[in-house]
Design an enzyme around this catalytic site. Structure first.
Site, PDB file in Angstrom:
ATOM      1  N   HIS A 105       0.828  -1.212   0.000  1.00  0.00           N
ATOM      2  CA  HIS A 105       0.000   0.000   0.000  1.00  0.00           C
ATOM      3  C   HIS A 105       0.862   1.262   0.000  1.00  0.00           C
ATOM      4  O   HIS A 105       0.454   2.308   0.485  1.00  0.00           O
ATOM      5  CB  HIS A 105      -0.994   0.002   1.168  1.00  0.00           C
ATOM      6  CG  HIS A 105      -2.113  -0.991   0.955  1.00  0.00           C
ATOM      7  ND1 HIS A 105      -3.346  -0.632   0.481  1.00  0.00           N
ATOM      8  CD2 HIS A 105      -2.150  -2.338   1.120  1.00  0.00           C
ATOM      9  CE1 HIS A 105      -4.111  -1.725   0.379  1.00  0.00           C
ATOM     10  NE2 HIS A 105      -3.407  -2.773   0.759  1.00  0.00           N
ATOM     11  N   ASP A 111       2.456   1.944  -3.075  1.00  0.00           N
ATOM     12  CA  ASP A 111       2.563   2.357  -4.498  1.00  0.00           C
ATOM     13  C   ASP A 111       1.682   3.559  -4.811  1.00  0.00           C
ATOM     14  O   ASP A 111       2.133   4.532  -5.423  1.00  0.00           O
ATOM     15  CB  ASP A 111       2.336   1.189  -5.481  1.00  0.00           C
ATOM     16  CG  ASP A 111       0.981   0.503  -5.414  1.00  0.00           C
ATOM     17  OD1 ASP A 111       0.175   0.814  -4.505  1.00  0.00           O
ATOM     18  OD2 ASP A 111       0.725  -0.364  -6.280  1.00  0.00           O
ATOM     19  N   GLY A 169      -4.284 -13.300  -4.746  1.00  0.00           N
ATOM     20  CA  GLY A 169      -3.450 -12.124  -4.500  1.00  0.00           C
ATOM     21  C   GLY A 169      -2.105 -12.199  -5.210  1.00  0.00           C
ATOM     22  O   GLY A 169      -1.146 -11.551  -4.814  1.00  0.00           O
ATOM     23  N   LEU A 170      -2.017 -12.998  -6.274  1.00  0.00           N
ATOM     24  CA  LEU A 170      -0.749 -13.125  -7.003  1.00  0.00           C
ATOM     25  C   LEU A 170      -0.793 -12.367  -8.335  1.00  0.00           C
ATOM     26  O   LEU A 170       0.003 -12.603  -9.229  1.00  0.00           O
ATOM     27  CB  LEU A 170      -0.408 -14.606  -7.242  1.00  0.00           C
ATOM     28  CG  LEU A 170      -0.252 -15.443  -5.963  1.00  0.00           C
ATOM     29  CD1 LEU A 170       0.059 -16.899  -6.304  1.00  0.00           C
ATOM     30  CD2 LEU A 170       0.844 -14.880  -5.055  1.00  0.00           C
ATOM     31  N   SER A 171      -1.756 -11.444  -8.462  1.00  0.00           N
ATOM     32  CA  SER A 171      -1.858 -10.562  -9.636  1.00  0.00           C
ATOM     33  C   SER A 171      -2.202 -11.289 -10.920  1.00  0.00           C
ATOM     34  O   SER A 171      -1.614 -10.998 -11.979  1.00  0.00           O
ATOM     35  CB  SER A 171      -0.561  -9.776  -9.839  1.00  0.00           C
ATOM     36  OG  SER A 171      -0.458  -8.787  -8.902  1.00  0.00           O
ATOM     37  N   SER A 172      -3.159 -12.189 -10.848  1.00  0.00           N
ATOM     38  CA  SER A 172      -3.605 -12.833 -12.090  1.00  0.00           C
ATOM     39  C   SER A 172      -4.166 -11.786 -13.059  1.00  0.00           C
ATOM     40  O   SER A 172      -4.026 -11.926 -14.270  1.00  0.00           O
ATOM     41  CB  SER A 172      -4.652 -13.901 -11.785  1.00  0.00           C
ATOM     42  OG  SER A 172      -5.738 -13.321 -11.107  1.00  0.00           O
ATOM     43  N   SER A 173      -4.774 -10.730 -12.532  1.00  0.00           N
ATOM     44  CA  SER A 173      -5.344  -9.720 -13.437  1.00  0.00           C
ATOM     45  C   SER A 173      -4.242  -8.930 -14.139  1.00  0.00           C
ATOM     46  O   SER A 173      -4.327  -8.680 -15.347  1.00  0.00           O
ATOM     47  CB  SER A 173      -6.296  -8.791 -12.684  1.00  0.00           C
ATOM     48  OG  SER A 173      -5.725  -8.346 -11.493  1.00  0.00           O
ATOM     49  N   ASP A 212       1.692  -3.898  -9.407  1.00  0.00           N
ATOM     50  CA  ASP A 212       1.498  -5.218 -10.007  1.00  0.00           C
ATOM     51  C   ASP A 212       1.875  -5.213 -11.487  1.00  0.00           C
ATOM     52  O   ASP A 212       2.571  -6.110 -11.976  1.00  0.00           O
ATOM     53  CB  ASP A 212       0.042  -5.665  -9.848  1.00  0.00           C
ATOM     54  CG  ASP A 212      -0.374  -5.711  -8.389  1.00  0.00           C
ATOM     55  OD1 ASP A 212       0.520  -5.735  -7.519  1.00  0.00           O
ATOM     56  OD2 ASP A 212      -1.590  -5.710  -8.117  1.00  0.00           O
ATOM     57  N   TYR A 254     -10.001  -1.663   0.138  1.00  0.00           N
ATOM     58  CA  TYR A 254      -8.826  -1.137  -0.567  1.00  0.00           C
ATOM     59  C   TYR A 254      -9.061   0.331  -0.924  1.00  0.00           C
ATOM     60  O   TYR A 254      -8.223   1.201  -0.654  1.00  0.00           O
ATOM     61  CB  TYR A 254      -8.557  -1.962  -1.833  1.00  0.00           C
ATOM     62  CG  TYR A 254      -7.312  -1.537  -2.587  1.00  0.00           C
ATOM     63  CD1 TYR A 254      -6.100  -2.191  -2.390  1.00  0.00           C
ATOM     64  CD2 TYR A 254      -7.341  -0.465  -3.476  1.00  0.00           C
ATOM     65  CE1 TYR A 254      -4.958  -1.797  -3.079  1.00  0.00           C
ATOM     66  CE2 TYR A 254      -6.215  -0.057  -4.158  1.00  0.00           C
ATOM     67  CZ  TYR A 254      -5.025  -0.736  -3.956  1.00  0.00           C
ATOM     68  OH  TYR A 254      -3.892  -0.337  -4.632  1.00  0.00           O
TER      69      TYR A 254
HETATM   70  C1  GLA Z   1      -2.869  -4.595  -4.875  1.00  0.00           C
HETATM   71  C2  GLA Z   1      -2.790  -3.436  -5.861  1.00  0.00           C
HETATM   72  C3  GLA Z   1      -1.405  -2.797  -5.861  1.00  0.00           C
HETATM   73  C4  GLA Z   1      -0.934  -2.468  -4.442  1.00  0.00           C
HETATM   74  C5  GLA Z   1      -1.157  -3.657  -3.510  1.00  0.00           C
HETATM   75  C6  GLA Z   1      -0.856  -3.314  -2.079  1.00  0.00           C
HETATM   76  O1  GLA Z   1      -2.055  -5.637  -5.298  1.00  0.00           O
HETATM   77  O2  GLA Z   1      -3.088  -3.884  -7.160  1.00  0.00           O
HETATM   78  O3  GLA Z   1      -1.405  -1.651  -6.677  1.00  0.00           O
HETATM   79  O4  GLA Z   1      -1.553  -1.317  -3.972  1.00  0.00           O
HETATM   80  O5  GLA Z   1      -2.471  -4.160  -3.585  1.00  0.00           O
HETATM   81  O6  GLA Z   1       0.493  -3.083  -1.899  1.00  0.00           O
END
Ligand code: GLA
Length: 393
Positions: free
Chosen positions: A39, A41, A134-138, A182, A234
């Protein structure tokens, strides 16, 4: 056959089945974990993610008209849309294409908004990046689609400019107010390195992060916790940071140096805002301290910084959940050098830095602690820092 070949082969097979012709090429983008810097970025701060060997692969070919057709292995459906659906206000209200295909439409939208002549295309997507963990699949999907469209259209968009465009896609069309971490991780990471990113200037430094030679491993434990209200929470955290920056008279919380934290806290009026600010300011400093230790090859010593980051997310930023805290506590009790939640929060994954020889023991301890509390059993994998998005062939 490796997992990587597998997912690429699945994308090709899907393409051939759906479109009855071979793809013109295949593009891959990985999932990511964030070593530290949560949090920070969207507060113009610092992050230190690395890419995972798990990948999303897009097989694609140009189409004659301005239409985009995309098949996903996940649902088995093919979604089709034209320029009329590639519209959005850009201010957070989602565009007309929804579900997983929204990320594809979002990329087309953001490219067109930036003035690019986007070719129509047929696409097929296969992925090993788990959804909702939470591994950024998007971000992986956005980055792979973006790489494909840039190449197919011969668009002038160098890799270092792609994260900002993919973030714009997510903010402006999907409607998620995420930062740039991400997309930067999945596009710009190098194998064997973590990505030290200054989210204000977008300057990067690739920090060597080789675990095996040091006898270490990073366990990534999927908490299996359902994402409870993650989107709304968020957005609320982000809004509260922006309000605090305004009250403090700075552009972003990045502009509050750690040595001036007490002064800044004294100028804020409510305790919740104080805790949010304290997390962001101390977390930025922890990223800088972690980078300094990694540069000095003192990898084991980053453990306490990881754990302090977790405590700060739990107590000050209030984004952890019982499953996540249980995993962190059990990992530490079983000998992990440091452990923390990674990603946006309210579920997702925990990472634990462990002596490689103790990885199984730490994972077993987390599983046992879960069983005691009757939580859905966690899964885990060992993370090896991998490369960002690339064209496969
Ligand atoms: C998600 C968001 C990121 C970042 C994290 C927290 O992954 O996509 O931009 O803010 O949460 O660090």
């Amino acid at each position: 056959m490796t997992a990587r070949d597998d997912v690429a082969a699945r994308a090709t097979a899907g393409f051939q089945r759906v479109y009855a012709s071979p793809p013109a090429g295949r593009w891959a983008a990985p999932g990511r974990v964030n070593l530290i810097g949560e949090h920070t970025d969207y507060n113009d701060g610092f992050v230190l993610p690395f890419a995972l060997p798990l990948r999303t692969v897009v097989a694609a070919a140009p189409a004659a008209e301005d239409r985009w057709q995309v098949w996903s292995e996940l649902t088995g459906e093919t979604v089709s849309f034209g320029t009329a659906e590639v519209t959005a206000t850009g201010s957070g209200t989602p565009g007309p294409v929804t579900g997983w295909a929204a990320y594809v439409a979002a990329v087309v939208w953001a490219l067109r908004e930036a003035g690019h002549r986007v070719p129509g295309a047929r696409l097929a997507v296969a992925s090993d990046v788990p959804l909702g963990a939470g591994l950024s699949s998007s971000a992986a999907l956005e980055a792979a689609v973006l790489a494909a469209l840039v190449d197919l259209g011969g668009l002038d968009l160098p890799a270092e400019q792609q994260p900002r465009l993919a973030q714009r896609a997510e903010n402006g069309y999907v409607g998620a107010p995420t930062g740039i971490m991400d997309q930067s991780a999945v596009i710009r990471c190098h194998a064997g390195h973590a990505l030290f990113l200054d989210c204000r200037t977008e300057q990067v430094e690739h920090i060597p992060f080789e675990l095996e030679p040091a006898g270490l491993a990073v366990l990534v434990i999927d908490s299996q916790a359902p994402h409870r209200h993650a989107d709304g929470e968020y957005a609320a955290r982000r809004a509260s940071c922006e309000r605090a920056a305004k009250q403090l008279g700075v552009t972003a919380l990045r502009d509050v140096p750690a040595e001036q934290l007490d002064d800044a806290l004294a100028r804020l009026t409510d305790d919740e805002t104080r805790r949010r600010v304290r997390h962001v300011v101390t977390e930025n400093q922890r990223v800088l301290d972690t980078v300094a230790l990694l540069r000095a090859e003192r990898v084991r010593q980053i453990g306490p910084l990881l754990t302090a980051s977790h405590t700060s997310m739990r107590d000050d930023f209030a984004i952890t959940v019982p499953e996540i805290d249980t995993a962190v506590e059990a990992a530490l009790a079983a000998g992990a050098l440091g452990a923390r939640m990674t990603g946006g929060g309210f579920g997702g994954c925990v990472l634990a830095l462990v002596e490689a020889a103790q990885a199984d023991q730490v994972a077993a301890a987390v599983t046992a602690a879960y069983a005691e509390r009757a939580f859905t059993p966690p899964t885990h994998t060992t993370a090896i820092p991998a490369a960002g998005a690339t064209r496969l062939d």
